[in-house]
Design an enzyme around this catalytic site. Structure first.
Site, PDB file in Angstrom:
ATOM      1  N   THR B  71       0.840  -1.200   0.000  1.00 20.89           N
ATOM      2  CA  THR B  71       0.000   0.000   0.000  1.00 20.89           C
ATOM      3  C   THR B  71       0.876   1.252   0.000  1.00 20.89           C
ATOM      4  O   THR B  71       0.683   2.166  -0.805  1.00 20.89           O
ATOM      5  CB  THR B  71      -0.925   0.008   1.228  1.00 20.89           C
ATOM      6  OG1 THR B  71      -1.792  -1.120   1.160  1.00 20.89           O
ATOM      7  CG2 THR B  71      -1.757   1.281   1.286  1.00 20.89           C
ATOM      8  N   SER B 200       4.733  -7.078  -1.635  1.00 18.39           N
ATOM      9  CA  SER B 200       4.279  -7.174  -0.251  1.00 18.39           C
ATOM     10  C   SER B 200       4.764  -8.479   0.373  1.00 18.39           C
ATOM     11  O   SER B 200       4.691  -9.532  -0.246  1.00 18.39           O
ATOM     12  CB  SER B 200       2.752  -7.140  -0.249  1.00 18.39           C
ATOM     13  OG  SER B 200       2.248  -7.481   1.012  1.00 18.39           O
ATOM     14  N   ALA B 201       5.239  -8.407   1.603  1.00 24.17           N
ATOM     15  CA  ALA B 201       5.759  -9.608   2.259  1.00 24.17           C
ATOM     16  C   ALA B 201       4.664 -10.560   2.723  1.00 24.17           C
ATOM     17  O   ALA B 201       4.806 -11.781   2.606  1.00 24.17           O
ATOM     18  CB  ALA B 201       6.624  -9.215   3.454  1.00 24.17           C
ATOM     19  N   HIS B 202       3.563 -10.005   3.249  1.00 23.07           N
ATOM     20  CA  HIS B 202       2.591 -10.905   3.878  1.00 23.07           C
ATOM     21  C   HIS B 202       1.750 -11.683   2.861  1.00 23.07           C
ATOM     22  O   HIS B 202       0.914 -12.491   3.226  1.00 23.07           O
ATOM     23  CB  HIS B 202       1.706 -10.166   4.880  1.00 23.07           C
ATOM     24  CG  HIS B 202       0.633  -9.316   4.276  1.00 23.07           C
ATOM     25  ND1 HIS B 202      -0.677  -9.734   4.155  1.00 23.07           N
ATOM     26  CD2 HIS B 202       0.670  -8.065   3.755  1.00 23.07           C
ATOM     27  CE1 HIS B 202      -1.399  -8.774   3.593  1.00 23.07           C
ATOM     28  NE2 HIS B 202      -0.606  -7.765   3.341  1.00 23.07           N
ATOM     29  N   THR B 238      12.954   4.710  11.009  1.00 21.25           N
ATOM     30  CA  THR B 238      13.821   3.580  11.314  1.00 21.25           C
ATOM     31  C   THR B 238      13.270   2.332  10.646  1.00 21.25           C
ATOM     32  O   THR B 238      12.084   2.045  10.729  1.00 21.25           O
ATOM     33  CB  THR B 238      13.897   3.372  12.833  1.00 21.25           C
ATOM     34  OG1 THR B 238      14.406   4.559  13.426  1.00 21.25           O
ATOM     35  CG2 THR B 238      14.787   2.184  13.177  1.00 21.25           C
ATOM     36  N   CYS B 326     -22.953  -7.477   0.669  1.00 20.07           N
ATOM     37  CA  CYS B 326     -23.297  -7.549   2.098  1.00 20.07           C
ATOM     38  C   CYS B 326     -22.071  -7.791   2.958  1.00 20.07           C
ATOM     39  O   CYS B 326     -22.120  -7.628   4.156  1.00 20.07           O
ATOM     40  CB  CYS B 326     -24.338  -8.643   2.320  1.00 20.07           C
ATOM     41  SG  CYS B 326     -25.697  -8.071   3.357  1.00 20.07           S
TER      42      CYS B 326
END
Lengths: 136, 389
Positions: B71, B200-202, B238, B326
């Site tokens: 993101t 993305s890592a995940h 960091t 929904c």
């Protein structure tokens, strides 16, 4: 898909809702219903059909069919269960708040499911009354 | 049996990844900016991680920036390139089926005076290349197209788009959101003429909270967040060293046996698709075969609603995703299904199954044993009769 798919994580269903979802009450077609009403729309992903058996001024049986999410199935179960044995006048007084409370509360986003069940019930009673020639 | 088939949303961290990360919390916990040995250890780990990731996409080490995820990488790439090239032009082209992390950023840029074109896709999700060529003008500075659509698995013609952009008289930067394609479909930033790539890592059995932006050397980019500069001038703060180490390990595990993993997933994908197609009234979303991600399966089950299917599968230990309205906050069906022309009443019954290299044939058998019954039971209580749409 971190698209709209993941947003469902904000919807938490009560135990009561999950119970009724797993084992719905009063679901199915009714043989020789007194009146049947449909509300909602498949294009909205939310639709309910409710059938009532009415003897005199009392609802003796209620059944529903559902195209919708767990809240839809749960509210259909709750409403049909709550109106069985009630007079038409009593059933008409059923409020969305009562429906939601009987389920241990509905997530805000799912309130429209309670509204759908409420509207379907109202429509069924209304149609019966119209057919039977007006209010008593 | 518990079967996890929502790997497109997130994945379980691999044990080897966790093992690799742990020393960086308690023993090797130094800040990578410092010259003493504890810091050097951390900095070396970050550099090694850059090497691993760069090699996997045919890029240079220095071209890899670690972020908090895809993101953030998408935001940095798109807004960073847009702001830095604004004097040259303010036209951006993307597609209607991008993730919110691209679409919301483009909308923000529109609010700031940029012009954005959202390309159409066909019924299988393929981007319209003619429309792209027509849309490019002298003010176009950036094209952003996802490599694989995470909902319906379409593998976009990235190399063709790279070629189209290479042929332009002026430089048009090419950003690719590869969060759903990394470790599933080969990526070569040279061959594909890509200037910026988000991963993305995940999504690949790495930890959440870390991703990377590949940025071709020489690409003008402005930082979009500001503050304390550590290792990456374009991305202050960091570094999450343990997570970065975990990301690189996850990449290593995926790429060490890339073909084998992909073949394994593809076999399971095809087995699942074959089984689902035995159920009546189903609609496939996205293409078949080679042009489809090996990890993605997505079907609508007509006359039933997605969230109900999802919850029944969950009660049977199976995790999937759905595109029904929904199940979302906005109560609208998936924008991707809408863009490929799926009618809302059909979109509401869409279920997405996404595989990982850890799924097994037995798990697919189990799912195929449960699913038809779930669908049949929901159809029995549905007021909609087959054939109604």
């Amino acid at each position: 898909m971190p698209t709209e798919y993941t947003e469902r994580s904000l919807l938490r269903y009560s135990q009561r809702i999950m119970e009724l979802f797993r084992n719905p009450k009063n679901v199915g077609e009714m043989e020789n219903p007194t009146v049947t009403a449909i509300e909602g729309d498949p294009t909205c992903g939310d639709m309910m059909q409710m059938s009532l058996k009415i003897e005199g001024d009392r609802i003796v049986d209620a059944k529903f069919l559902s195209f919708g999410c767990a809240a839809n199935i749960a509210t259909g179960s709750a409403v049909t269960e709550m109106v069985k044995g009630k007079t038409l006048d009593e059933a008409e007084k059923l409020s969305i708040k009562e429906i939601s409370e009987s389920l241990g509360g509905l997530p805000m986003l799912k309130m429209h499911c309670a509204v759908l069940a409420y509207k379907t019930l109202k429509k069924a009673i209304g149609e019966y009354r119209q057919r039977a020639g007006g209010y008593e | 049996m518990r079967v996890y088939l929502d790997n497109g949303t997130t994945t379980q961290v691999a044990q080897e990844v966790l093992d690799e990360m742990l020393p960086y919390f308690i023993e090797k916990f130094g800040h990578p900016i410092f010259v003493y040995s504890l810091g050097r250890e951390a900095a070396d780990a970050v550099e090694r991680a850059q090497e691993v990731i760069a090699k996997s996409i045919n890029a240079e080490r220095e071209e890899i920036i670690f972020t908090s995820g895809a993101t953030e990488a998408n935001d940095l790439a798109i807004r960073g390139i847009a702001y830095a090239n604004r004097k040259r032009g303010s036209h951006i082209i993307t597609t209607k089926i991008e993730n919110p992390s691209v679409l919301r950023v483009c909308e923000k840029l529109e609010g700031e005076g940029f012009k954005v074109d959202y390309l159409d896709v066909d019924s299988q999700g393929f981007v319209n290349l003619d429309q792209l060529e027509d849309a490019i003008d002298e003010k176009t500075i950036l094209v952003s197209v996802m490599h694989v659509n995470d909902e319906i698995g379409t593998i976009e013609p990235i190399e063709e788009i790279g070629k189209i952009l290479r042929e332009q008289k002026h430089k048009v930067y090419f950003h690719v959101n590869a969060a759903a394609s990394y470790a599933r479909v080969p990526i070569d930033v040279e061959r594909m003429n890509i200037d910026a790539l988000s991963i993305s890592a995940h999504k690949i059995h790495g930890p959440k909270g870390v991703g990377a932006l590949y940025l071709r050397e020489g690409t003008p980019v402005e930082p979009i967040s500001h503050g304390y500069i550590s290792l990456f001038p374009l991305r202050p703060g960091t570094e999450n060293v343990p997570a970065i180490v975990g990301f690189a390990k996850a990449a290593e595990l995926a790429f060490d046996a890339f073909e084998r993993h992909v073949e394994h997933m593809r076999k399971l994908r095809d087995k699942l698709m074959e089984g689902i197609e035995k159920i009546p009234h189903v609609v496939l979303h996205g293409p078949r075969g080679e042009k489809r991600s090996p990890a993605n399966v997505n079907y609508s089950f007509k006359y039933v609603e997605g969230e109900s299917v999802l919850l029944h599968l969950d009660l049977n230990g199976i995790s999937v995703a759905t595109g029904s309205a929904c199940s979302t906050r906005k109560l609208e069906p998936s924008h991707v299904l809408t863009a490929i022309g799926v009618r809302p009443e059909v979109a509401h019954g869409a279920i997405r199954f996404t595989l990982s290299r850890y799924n097994t044939s037995e798990e697919i058998d189990y799912v195929l044993g449960v699913l038809p019954r779930v669908i049949e039971n929901l159809r029995k209580i549905s007021p909609i009769k087959p054939g109604q749409f």
